[in-house]
Scaffold this active site. Structure first.
Site, PDB file in Angstrom:
ATOM      1  N   ASP A   6       0.870  -1.156   0.000  1.00 35.00           N
ATOM      2  CA  ASP A   6       0.000   0.000   0.000  1.00 35.00           C
ATOM      3  C   ASP A   6       0.925   1.229   0.000  1.00 35.00           C
ATOM      4  OD1 ASP A   6      -2.205   1.784   0.726  1.00 35.00           O
ATOM      5  OD2 ASP A   6      -1.328   1.741   2.734  1.00 35.00           O
ATOM      6  N   PHE A   7       0.395   2.419  -0.228  1.00 33.47           N
ATOM      7  CA  PHE A   7       1.279   3.591  -0.223  1.00 33.47           C
ATOM      8  C   PHE A   7       1.173   4.402   1.080  1.00 33.47           C
ATOM      9  CE2 PHE A   7       2.216   8.059  -1.167  1.00 33.47           C
ATOM     10  CZ  PHE A   7       3.578   7.920  -1.406  1.00 33.47           C
ATOM     11  N   ASP A   8       0.057   5.094   1.283  1.00 28.77           N
ATOM     12  CA  ASP A   8      -0.083   5.981   2.448  1.00 28.77           C
ATOM     13  C   ASP A   8      -0.040   5.182   3.751  1.00 28.77           C
ATOM     14  OD1 ASP A   8      -1.202   8.916   1.486  1.00 28.77           O
ATOM     15  OD2 ASP A   8      -1.680   7.298   0.082  1.00 28.77           O
ATOM     16  N   ASP A 189      -1.633  -0.671   5.930  1.00 22.59           N
ATOM     17  CA  ASP A 189      -1.836  -0.071   7.258  1.00 22.59           C
ATOM     18  C   ASP A 189      -3.283   0.266   7.585  1.00 22.59           C
ATOM     19  OD1 ASP A 189      -1.963   2.135   5.335  1.00 22.59           O
ATOM     20  OD2 ASP A 189      -2.103   3.369   7.137  1.00 22.59           O
TER      21      ASP A 189
END
Ligand SMILES: [Mg+2]
Length: 241
Positions: A6-8, A189
């Site tokens: 995932d990124f954020d 997250d």
């Protein structure tokens, strides 16, 4: 192996303004190194649109997956989830209602993401946050079967009820590349990532980034920095064979 991130909150720290999110130190370097290894494929999978993701995370030779898996691009894959008009209209209509009711709240932001509309309330005051959450709870209870409301980290998203999630996208890529379940690694997250943890095969390696205990994960890391460290350690071990 297929490594999905995932990124954020996973490759970048969570920041007050989502527009300011940047990868943590060495994240791009490590991912680039990982993607160059023989037999490794990397996918960055986010709720953001692909063009937005590519602006923030600049690594060649990886797969970018946007809108929670509705768009996939890279390494010879080009995929876009197609949606029926009726679903599009329902999302539009529901988004219109939300915006009409809550737009006056300071800090409340609407983001149009194509098939999905996101409503961010990270910058809303604490009492107003409760108001937003209560409003969405009531709205969800009203039950329109064409749409789904997904809660993320200080964001609510309105999406078509039949919309794909990250797990489906990961599975799609793994199938195409003939990577078995145990060859897939996924780190995330957010609540949407935990959703995906539950949908992915038991043998898939799932890593949760954050400060809570997630039973659906195989490993818990405190921060994106720790994830970068884990990647470095893993790559060193792989090098040693
Ligand atoms: Mg995230």
């Amino acid at each position: 192996m297929l490594f999905c991130f995932d990124f954020d909150g996973t490759l970048s720290d969570i920041v007050k303004n989502p527009d300011k999110a940047q990868p943590v130190k060495n994240a791009e370097k490590s991912v680039e190194r990982l993607a160059a290894l023989k037999g490794c494929m990397v996918c960055v999978i986010s709720g953001r649109r692909i063009y937005d993701l590519k602006k923030r995370f600049k690594v060649k030779n990886i797969i970018y997956c946007g809108n929670h898996g509705a768009e996939i691009q890279g390494r010879g894959i080009s995929y876009r989830f197609r949606l029926d008009e009726a679903y599009k209209k329902s999302v539009k209509c529901a988004s219109f209602l939300v915006w009409g009711a809550l737009k006056k709240i300071p800090g409340f932001i609407k983001e149009n993401k194509g098939y999905v509309t996101a409503f961010h309330y990270r910058n809303v005051s604490a009492p107003d946050r409760l108001k937003v959450e209560r409003w969405f709870r009531n709205f969800a209870d009203a039950g329109n079967s064409m749409i789904r409301i997904r809660k993320g980290n200080k964001v609510f998203e309105i999406l078509p009820a039949i919309f794909t999630g990250k797990a489906q996208a990961i599975r799609l890529i793994a199938e195409k590349e003939q990577i078995p379940e145990q060859g897939v690694f996924f780190a995330g997250d957010d609540t949407t990532d935990i959703e995906a943890f539950k949908e992915l095969g038991k043998k898939t390696v799932k890593v949760f980034i954050g400060r809570k205990t997630v039973t659906a994960a195989d490993m818990l890391l405190k921060s994106p920095q720790e994830l970068v460290l884990l990647l470095e350690i893993m790559m060193d071990l792989m090098k040693e064979g």
